[in-house]
Write a protein that holds these residues in place. Structure first.
Motif, PDB file in Angstrom:
ATOM      1  N   ARG A 153       0.822  -1.214   0.000  1.00 49.56           N
ATOM      2  CA  ARG A 153       0.000   0.000   0.000  1.00 49.56           C
ATOM      3  C   ARG A 153       0.852   1.258   0.000  1.00 49.56           C
ATOM      4  O   ARG A 153       0.468   2.278  -0.580  1.00 49.56           O
ATOM      5  N   ALA A 154       2.010   1.197   0.650  1.00 50.17           N
ATOM      6  CA  ALA A 154       2.910   2.349   0.646  1.00 50.17           C
ATOM      7  C   ALA A 154       3.435   2.629  -0.757  1.00 50.17           C
ATOM      8  O   ALA A 154       3.842   3.755  -1.053  1.00 50.17           O
ATOM      9  N   ALA A 155       3.424   1.621  -1.625  1.00 44.69           N
ATOM     10  CA  ALA A 155       3.842   1.788  -3.019  1.00 44.69           C
ATOM     11  C   ALA A 155       2.664   2.120  -3.923  1.00 44.69           C
ATOM     12  O   ALA A 155       2.758   1.979  -5.142  1.00 44.69           O
ATOM     13  N   GLY A 156       1.550   2.552  -3.345  1.00 45.68           N
ATOM     14  CA  GLY A 156       0.396   2.961  -4.130  1.00 45.68           C
ATOM     15  C   GLY A 156      -0.651   1.902  -4.310  1.00 45.68           C
ATOM     16  O   GLY A 156      -1.723   2.173  -4.854  1.00 45.68           O
ATOM     17  N   GLY A 157      -0.389   0.652  -3.878  1.00 49.57           N
ATOM     18  CA  GLY A 157      -1.353  -0.421  -4.060  1.00 49.57           C
ATOM     19  C   GLY A 157      -1.140  -1.146  -5.377  1.00 49.57           C
ATOM     20  O   GLY A 157      -0.445  -0.680  -6.277  1.00 49.57           O
ATOM     21  N   ILE A 158      -1.764  -2.308  -5.489  1.00 45.84           N
ATOM     22  CA  ILE A 158      -1.593  -3.123  -6.688  1.00 45.84           C
ATOM     23  C   ILE A 158      -2.381  -2.547  -7.861  1.00 45.84           C
ATOM     24  O   ILE A 158      -3.406  -1.897  -7.690  1.00 45.84           O
ATOM     25  N   ARG A 159      -1.885  -2.801  -9.066  1.00 45.95           N
ATOM     26  CA  ARG A 159      -2.608  -2.456 -10.272  1.00 45.95           C
ATOM     27  C   ARG A 159      -3.552  -3.598 -10.630  1.00 45.95           C
ATOM     28  O   ARG A 159      -3.397  -4.727 -10.138  1.00 45.95           O
ATOM     29  N   PRO A 160      -4.514  -3.356 -11.515  1.00 43.10           N
ATOM     30  CA  PRO A 160      -5.453  -4.431 -11.873  1.00 43.10           C
ATOM     31  C   PRO A 160      -4.807  -5.597 -12.605  1.00 43.10           C
ATOM     32  O   PRO A 160      -5.424  -6.652 -12.726  1.00 43.10           O
ATOM     33  N   ASP A 161      -3.575  -5.439 -13.087  1.00 39.53           N
ATOM     34  CA  ASP A 161      -2.902  -6.521 -13.793  1.00 39.53           C
ATOM     35  C   ASP A 161      -1.941  -7.298 -12.906  1.00 39.53           C
ATOM     36  O   ASP A 161      -1.127  -8.080 -13.400  1.00 39.53           O
ATOM     37  N   ALA A 162      -2.023  -7.132 -11.592  1.00 34.23           N
ATOM     38  CA  ALA A 162      -1.076  -7.780 -10.682  1.00 34.23           C
ATOM     39  C   ALA A 162      -1.326  -9.281 -10.611  1.00 34.23           C
ATOM     40  O   ALA A 162      -2.471  -9.743 -10.593  1.00 34.23           O
ATOM     41  N   ASN A 163      -0.242 -10.033 -10.553  1.00 28.62           N
ATOM     42  CA  ASN A 163      -0.312 -11.480 -10.362  1.00 28.62           C
ATOM     43  C   ASN A 163      -0.139 -11.771  -8.874  1.00 28.62           C
ATOM     44  O   ASN A 163       0.974 -11.762  -8.347  1.00 28.62           O
ATOM     45  N   LEU A 164      -1.240 -12.020  -8.188  1.00 30.68           N
ATOM     46  CA  LEU A 164      -1.214 -12.184  -6.736  1.00 30.68           C
ATOM     47  C   LEU A 164      -0.913 -13.616  -6.305  1.00 30.68           C
ATOM     48  O   LEU A 164      -0.808 -13.887  -5.110  1.00 30.68           O
ATOM     49  N   THR A 165      -0.784 -14.540  -7.248  1.00 32.40           N
ATOM     50  CA  THR A 165      -0.486 -15.928  -6.876  1.00 32.40           C
ATOM     51  C   THR A 165       0.977 -16.129  -6.528  1.00 32.40           C
ATOM     52  O   THR A 165       1.337 -17.134  -5.921  1.00 32.40           O
ATOM     53  N   ASN A 166       1.830 -15.179  -6.901  1.00 35.64           N
ATOM     54  CA  ASN A 166       3.267 -15.372  -6.706  1.00 35.64           C
ATOM     55  C   ASN A 166       3.944 -14.033  -6.436  1.00 35.64           C
ATOM     56  O   ASN A 166       4.634 -13.491  -7.290  1.00 35.64           O
ATOM     57  N   ARG A 224      -4.101 -13.776  -3.000  1.00 35.92           N
ATOM     58  CA  ARG A 224      -5.456 -13.724  -3.564  1.00 35.92           C
ATOM     59  C   ARG A 224      -6.527 -13.687  -2.483  1.00 35.92           C
ATOM     60  O   ARG A 224      -7.646 -13.237  -2.728  1.00 35.92           O
ATOM     61  N   GLY A 225      -6.189 -14.143  -1.296  1.00 35.77           N
ATOM     62  CA  GLY A 225      -7.171 -14.164  -0.221  1.00 35.77           C
ATOM     63  C   GLY A 225      -7.674 -12.792   0.166  1.00 35.77           C
ATOM     64  O   GLY A 225      -8.759 -12.669   0.752  1.00 35.77           O
ATOM     65  N   SER A 242      -7.763 -17.435   3.725  1.00 35.96           N
ATOM     66  CA  SER A 242      -6.712 -17.007   4.646  1.00 35.96           C
ATOM     67  C   SER A 242      -5.465 -16.597   3.864  1.00 35.96           C
ATOM     68  O   SER A 242      -5.155 -17.167   2.820  1.00 35.96           O
ATOM     69  N   VAL A 243      -4.760 -15.603   4.390  1.00 35.86           N
ATOM     70  CA  VAL A 243      -3.551 -15.079   3.760  1.00 35.86           C
ATOM     71  C   VAL A 243      -2.412 -15.171   4.762  1.00 35.86           C
ATOM     72  O   VAL A 243      -2.545 -14.721   5.900  1.00 35.86           O
ATOM     73  N   LYS A 244      -1.305 -15.745   4.334  1.00 39.14           N
ATOM     74  CA  LYS A 244      -0.126 -15.821   5.203  1.00 39.14           C
ATOM     75  C   LYS A 244       0.625 -14.508   5.102  1.00 39.14           C
ATOM     76  O   LYS A 244       1.167 -14.165   4.056  1.00 39.14           O
ATOM     77  N   GLU A 245       0.640 -13.763   6.188  1.00 37.47           N
ATOM     78  CA  GLU A 245       1.307 -12.484   6.206  1.00 37.47           C
ATOM     79  C   GLU A 245       2.708 -12.639   6.790  1.00 37.47           C
ATOM     80  O   GLU A 245       3.030 -13.633   7.435  1.00 37.47           O
ATOM     81  N   VAL A 246       3.534 -11.626   6.557  1.00 44.03           N
ATOM     82  CA  VAL A 246       4.903 -11.638   7.062  1.00 44.03           C
ATOM     83  C   VAL A 246       5.326 -10.200   7.320  1.00 44.03           C
ATOM     84  O   VAL A 246       4.917  -9.275   6.610  1.00 44.03           O
ATOM     85  N   LEU A 247       6.120 -10.016   8.353  1.00 39.12           N
ATOM     86  CA  LEU A 247       6.682  -8.699   8.623  1.00 39.12           C
ATOM     87  C   LEU A 247       7.856  -8.456   7.681  1.00 39.12           C
ATOM     88  O   LEU A 247       8.727  -9.316   7.530  1.00 39.12           O
ATOM     89  N   VAL A 248       7.872  -7.305   7.048  1.00 35.29           N
ATOM     90  CA  VAL A 248       9.003  -6.966   6.184  1.00 35.29           C
ATOM     91  C   VAL A 248      10.119  -6.372   7.031  1.00 35.29           C
ATOM     92  O   VAL A 248       9.880  -5.839   8.118  1.00 35.29           O
ATOM     93  N   ALA A 249      11.336  -6.490   6.537  1.00 31.76           N
ATOM     94  CA  ALA A 249      12.507  -5.981   7.235  1.00 31.76           C
ATOM     95  C   ALA A 249      13.204  -4.955   6.365  1.00 31.76           C
ATOM     96  O   ALA A 249      12.978  -4.875   5.154  1.00 31.76           O
TER      97      ALA A 249
END
Length: 369
Positions: free
Chosen positions: A175-188, A203-204, A210-217
């Motif tokens: 979201r800090a990068a403006g959010g995904i575009r409609p052509d984003a591949n969310l499977t990978n 995709r969740g 359910s979506v597996k989240e992770v903290l970025v470093a």
């Protein structure tokens, strides 16, 4: 460790009637399973929550108050404790950092391992800087978990241990990068950290799974590939979509001398992400009014592609647009689009006669004093 386990298996499974080949095969399969499991655990640990420079920690040590207190990792990612000097903690998880400090206290002769009671808590997560590329609206460097200046209170009490709520998740970085575009591949969606890459299925956020989240470093690199086609299902609010959009709109009946006199905001009008052209027309006050004169007005939408620089136009009558059942003739509006409305034929004819009257009237006044 693995070698000792295999030797133990040899002693346990050596029975009369078991061939050496069967025993070797069994041991090989078990060792292969353990090796794979260890690799998965290491890969998962590499992408667990990691400490970064600026994180504020609270250390509690029973009968060791000289080592206890609240500390902040310095710009190099080190924690400086009394009598111990700097300890590198950046890049470690909370449990790994706690074990590292405990080992230094034991190795330094300050405690015996069996009698050391140490707890490390994260009081506050510091902002981190990551890079996001691919199918997002504003690729580049993004800062995550930035403090909110509206909530700054110098007189506020210090945070309670364990109360830290980081905004350093993968969704926050996108979201800090403006959010995904409609052509984003969310499977990978790939996250690269310290030379190790890990993929996540996001995709969740749109399907409800359910979506597996992770903290970025700090220093993470996030890559979201493009499918090269627009998916309408992704053009709606979500945790990884743009928080909203702004478009430029004009609904002038006649040219104005300034934006102020035309009541036009130079920054455009705000709309929720997922709004369509018909909603933008209503928000710009193009629709409504007297049906006989306003029903046949037209709206024009202009969009310039951020990557290719090509410009597209959509033109539609308001009557057709507002009753349209076809999504193609009522497209989504996106960030930076421009909208203007054209008057109806009745209004145009009226203004032509009004202009002619304004020109001829002075001559009539001079002719008949």
């Amino acid at each position: 460790m693995l070698t000792g386990f295999i030797l133990a298996l040899k002693r346990r499974f050596r029975r009369p009637g078991h061939s050496d080949a069967n025993m070797v095969l069994t041991i090989w399969l078990i060792s292969l399973f353990l090796t794979s499991a260890a690799s998965l655990l290491l890969s998962s640990a590499a992408h667990s929550e990691q400490l970064s420079p600026g994180d504020t920690l609270r250390i509690l040590v029973t009968d060791g108050e000289e080592f206890a207190g609240d500390f902040q990792l310095d710009p190099s990612g080190n924690l400086v404790l009394p009598l111990l000097g700097p300890t590198r903690l950046a890049g470690l998880s909370r449990n790994e950092a706690q074990a590292s400090i405990a080992n230094r206290l034991v190795d330094g002769g300050f405690f015996q391992r069996d009698y050391l009671d140490l707890t490390l808590l994260v009081l506050e997560w510091a902002p981190v800087q990551v890079t996001v590329s691919g199918a997002v609206y504003f690729p580049g460097v993004a800062q995550v978990n930035m403090p909110d200046p509206r909530k700054s209170d110098l007189n506020a009490p210090p945070p309670m241990p364990g109360a830290a709520k980081p905004r350093r998740y993968l969704s926050d970085a996108i979201r800090a990068a403006g959010g995904i575009r409609p052509d984003a591949n969310l499977t990978n969606v790939s996250v690269f950290r310290d030379g190790v890459s890990r993929s996540y299925d996001l995709r969740g956020y749109f399907t409800g799974q359910s979506v597996k989240e992770v903290l970025v470093a700090n220093g993470d690199r996030i890559v979201i590939e493009s499918t090269n086609r627009q998916d309408p299902a992704l053009i709606r609010p979500s945790l990884i979509s743009p928080p909203g959009i702004k478009i430029f709109a004009s609904n002038l009946i006649s040219p104005a001398t300034s934006n102020a006199s035309a009541s036009v905001a130079s920054s455009g009008i705000s709309l929720p992400y997922g709004a369509r052209l018909s909603q933008a027309v209503v928000a710009a006050n193009c629709a409504g009014g007297i049906g006989a004169t306003n029903a046949s007005r037209h709206a024009v939408l202009i969009r310039t592609d951020r990557i290719t620089g090509t410009t597209r136009h959509w033109r539609s009558s308001l009557k057709k647009l507002l009753i349209s059942q076809d999504g193609l003739s009522n497209p989504f509006v996106l960030e930076g689009d421009a909208l203007y409305c054209l008057d109806s034929g009745v209004t145009n004819i009226r203004d032509v006669f009004r202009t002619a009257t304004d020109i001829l009237l002075p001559f009539n006044l001079r002719r008949y004093p």
